[in-house]
Design a protein around this motif. Structure first.
Motif, mmCIF file in Angstrom:
data_model
loop_
_atom_site.group_PDB
_atom_site.id
_atom_site.type_symbol
_atom_site.label_atom_id
_atom_site.label_comp_id
_atom_site.label_asym_id
_atom_site.label_seq_id
_atom_site.Cartn_x
_atom_site.Cartn_y
_atom_site.Cartn_z
ATOM 1 N N ARG A 171 0.835 -1.171 -0.118
ATOM 2 C CA ARG A 171 0.071 0.018 -0.012
ATOM 3 C C ARG A 171 1.078 1.118 -0.060
ATOM 4 N N THR A 172 0.585 2.153 -0.610
ATOM 5 C CA THR A 172 1.049 3.568 -0.633
ATOM 6 C C THR A 172 0.944 4.284 0.620
ATOM 7 N N LEU A 173 1.987 4.575 1.376
ATOM 8 C CA LEU A 173 1.803 5.508 2.589
ATOM 9 C C LEU A 173 2.768 6.420 2.755
ATOM 10 N N ARG A 174 2.634 7.490 1.893
ATOM 11 C CA ARG A 174 3.752 8.496 1.808
ATOM 12 C C ARG A 174 3.763 9.460 3.148
ATOM 13 N N GLU A 186 20.960 15.551 7.264
ATOM 14 C CA GLU A 186 20.119 16.565 7.090
ATOM 15 C C GLU A 186 19.058 16.158 5.957
ATOM 16 N N GLU A 187 19.526 15.041 5.087
ATOM 17 C CA GLU A 187 18.293 14.654 4.142
ATOM 18 C C GLU A 187 17.412 13.907 4.585
ATOM 19 N N PRO A 188 16.076 14.223 4.560
ATOM 20 C CA PRO A 188 15.114 13.281 5.189
ATOM 21 C C PRO A 188 14.842 12.191 4.254
ATOM 22 N N VAL A 189 14.390 11.075 4.797
ATOM 23 C CA VAL A 189 14.020 9.840 4.097
ATOM 24 C C VAL A 189 12.477 9.728 4.175
ATOM 25 N N GLU A 190 12.008 9.365 2.735
ATOM 26 C CA GLU A 190 10.578 9.441 2.903
ATOM 27 C C GLU A 190 10.097 7.828 2.385
ATOM 28 N N LEU A 191 9.269 7.559 3.555
ATOM 29 C CA LEU A 191 8.588 6.320 3.318
ATOM 30 C C LEU A 191 7.426 6.391 2.170
ATOM 31 N N VAL A 192 7.583 5.488 1.063
ATOM 32 C CA VAL A 192 6.219 5.400 0.066
ATOM 33 C C VAL A 192 5.601 4.388 -0.045
ATOM 34 N N ASN A 193 6.008 3.281 0.096
ATOM 35 C CA ASN A 193 5.057 2.046 0.163
ATOM 36 C C ASN A 193 5.169 1.139 1.453
#
Length: 696
Positions: free
Chosen positions: A506-509, A598-605
């Motif tokens: 599932r996508t959960l950004r 300093e670079e944020p990590v993004e959860l996608v799925n």
């Protein structure tokens, strides 16, 4: 009487069948594939095993199958006549694609034909936001008109993919209800049920592919079931998925997208299981058959999976950036690189006078010239016969007789004379070119993924894999090779190691930093509940289930994701910090660098895999193959090892003869494969019947 589990793998040239008894007894059969009706070869193979062993259909407890029927439907454009309903303004997503070009400077390249022609793509005026909020409601009357239009065109299946339906499926579900009311027997798919993930082209393409092959797969599985029943084989039928897990025939009928690359997965799973037994955490699998050769990576005991791949685009090799030649399928799949190099690959001279091998193949029909079935083009098998690597009287246990004189004649006429080479030199050149093509596949899953192949063991199988393994390993500076028992049928054998698996995503950004841990826990728990329900429907108890979690992530602003496993148990702030660090490590391992803190990590799925684990081991510890006994006497024949070494009198052994370690050159002949051990290499048999080759 022992019960038997059966593995069946269909290749472009041969159909391989393995019977494994619960007492460890192993029976194998290799027959030519019936390209016009693959199910017929399976029925014929079962008959042959029953005749040879005296068994009956009642002895079969389970049938496991790797099939190419879905991928063939796409390759041959013989799927169902499919219609697509999508959001106004997105009618041409399938054609626009993602602007990837497989050949950057080839102005003559054309996109593959659309699986859904433009006149069968209709739109509805609705709009959903990326957050799942309805910005423009769906007009139900317009939805009915769209369905009526497609029905009037005689479509055999309907795909529905609306903008941002992954965030809120209500409009797709309204159209689904219309289809069910107006055409209750018509196959259909909505994208929320198929792939509830972000990215419009990938989601649309995957939904269309699933819809396109649904009727084909359903008919094939129904026919196969009838053929099995006619042989009194009433056992359950399980299908190998592209991701390396098994699924039921019923589930494969609904989601055939998961079995598109079913065929190659069995060998990788079998290699993974045997490598664990041998305490080899890092291996590269090399599977060479009659049409193609495939390579994959098993690292730290786990197979590597890609999040998406392309089907119908020819050879799957090289940089993942050079894509776009096929149809995008966004489902988990074992990460394979493939080249058009098999025993049937045609050897030819290009316009510049250079020798080439493949990707065109003579296949099973007419096959190599030495088969004497009508083939007229020289092939790699003809070259190996000339070089003395293959016994003309021993292929498939002697069931296939080879005509060495025809191989000599066609190579002399088409290759050696035009190039001004000796016959042996021409054949060896073709052999080397095929090997160099296959080395590209190994590099595609190793060096191009930031892995050094010198630290891995080469696991070689397939009917032709053990012939080429040593030369390829030497070129890659790999020193250890494993050739498992029954290597030519190992993809079928590997099916018997697989577990039932169901994959959910599932996508959960969300940016990981600052995300509410409870929100993530709730989302993963809902998906885990889906997996548990499906496994219970498959007949597994809670004690037989294993639930694994994973996350697809990228640095904010990136386009592509990497997958990182998520530990069991509830997530808290510390667990999220660990997850972000794990992503950074995977990014550095794959690409050679990582971003700063300093670079944020993004959860996608978010992903969940539900595994069904049987009570007893899939494969007994002691296998009785009847093929590990020595021949009791050594034969020999001339074999050619290149210009520097030339022809050598080479001992011809059975696998059991390697109970006494040998130094090459020697050739090991078996029912289903031949293994070439070059000069100065050391070969021996281990306690499990594997050939272990050590290169100097």
């Amino acid at each position: 009487m022992a019960g038997y589990r059966v593995g069946v793998d269909i290749g472009g040239t041969f159909t391989d069948i393995v019977f494994l008894g619960d007492d460890g007894t192993l029976h194998t059969k290799k027959i030519s594939s019936s390209v016009d009706n693959y199910a017929r070869a399976i029925a014929d193979g079962l008959d042959a095993v029953f005749h040879d062993t005296g068994l009956s259909g009642a002895a079969v407890e389970e049938v496991r199958h790797g099939t190419t029927v879905a991928s063939n439907a796409i390759l041959e454009l013989k799927g169902a006549k499919t219609g697509l309903i999508t959001t106004k303004g997105f009618r041409d997503v399938l054609e626009i694609r993602n602007l990837r070009m497989p050949r950057l400077y080839d102005l003559t390249w054309n996109k593959p034909p659309m699986l859904v022609e433009r006149y069968l793509r209709v739109v509805v005026d609705e709009r959903m936001s990326a957050q799942g909020e309805i910005e423009q409601p769906l007009d139900l009357h317009q939805a009915e008109q769209a369905v009526d239009k497609l029905l009037s065109e005689g479509v055999e299946a309907i795909a529905v993919c609306l903008l941002h339906a992954y965030a809120n499926p209500v409009h797709e579900q309204m159209i689904k209800a219309v289809i069910q009311r107006k055409a209750p027997d018509l196959p259909y798919c909505i994208s929320y049920d198929v792939l509830p993930e972000i990215k419009e082209y990938e989601r649309t393409s995957t939904t269309v592919i699933n819809t396109y092959v649904m009727p084909i797969v359903a008919r094939y599985l129904a026919t196969l079931r009838q053929d099995l029943d006619a042989k009194h084989v009433t056992a359950p039928l399980l299908l190998m998925q592209s991701n390396g897990g098994l699924t039921t025939a019923q589930e494969a009928t609904v989601k055939p997208m998961n079995i598109i690359e079913s065929g190659p997965a069995g060998g990788v799973i079998g290699a993974q299981a045997l490598a664990r037994t041998l305490d080899l955490p890092n291996i590269i699998t090399f599977d060479m058959g009659g049409t193609t050769a495939k390579a994959s990576l098993v690292e730290r005991g786990e197979v590597t999976r890609s999040l998406e791949y392309q089907v119908g685009g020819g050879i799957m090799i090289g940089s993942r950036l050079l894509t776009g030649s096929g149809y995008m399928l966004k489902v988990p799949a074992i990460d394979l690189a493939e080249v058009g190099a098999g025993g049937g690959s045609i050897v030819w001279i290009d316009g510049g006078g250079s020798l080439q091998a493949g990707p065109q193949s003579a296949g099973a029909t007419p096959g190599p010239v030495c088969y004497d079935l009508g083939g007229t083009d020289p092939t790699i098998t003809d070259a190996n016969l000339i070089l003395g690597y293959i016994n003309p009287s021993h292929l498939v246990g002697g069931d296939v007789k080879l005509h060495a004189d025809k191989a000599h004649h066609v190579f002399e006429t088409h290759i050696a004379k035009p190039l001004g080479l000796s016959l042996a030199h021409a054949a060896y050149g073709a052999h080397q070119i095929a090997a160099s093509n296959m080395i590209r596949a190994i590099k595609a899953v190793s060096t191009e993924r930031g892995r050094d192949p010198r630290g891995y063991t080469l696991f070689a199988f397939g009917g032709n894999g053990p012939i080429f393994a040593a030369a390829m390993a030497e070129a890659l500076q790999m020193h250890h090779i494993v050739v498992p028992p029954s290597p030519g049928l190992f993809s079928s054998f590997g099916l018997l190691y697989a577990d039932v698996e169901h994959h959910y995503s599932r996508t959960l950004r969300r940016l990981l930093r600052g995300t509410d841990p409870q929100e993530l826990n709730d989302a993963w728990d809902r998906m885990a509940a889906e997996a548990v329900a499906q496994l219970q429907a498959d007949g597994f108890t809670n004690a037989q289930m294993r639930i694994r979690r994973a996350a697809n992530m990228h640095y904010q602003g990136q386009t592509f994701e990497l997958t990182v496993p998520v530990a069991d148990g509830p997530l808290d702030a510390e667990a999220i910090r660990v997850l972000e660090e794990a992503f950074g490590q995977e990014h550095e391992r794959t690409y050679g660098h990582r971003a700063g803190p300093e670079e944020p990590v993004e959860l996608v799925n978010i992903q969940v895999v539900g595994q069904g684990i049987p009570d007893r081991p899939q494969v007994p510890e002691g296998l009785h193959t009847g093929q590990i006994v020595g021949a009791g006497g050594t034969q020999a024949r001339q074999a050619y090892f290149g210009l520097d070494i030339g022809w050598l009198e080479t001992p011809v052994l059975s696998r059991g003869d390697l109970n006494t370690p040998r130094e090459g050159p020697c050739i090991v002949e078996e029912y289903d494969a031949t293994c070439v051990i070059p000069p100065k290499a050391q070969a021996r048999l281990d306690a499990y019947g594997n050939i272990l080759i050590e290169l100097p």
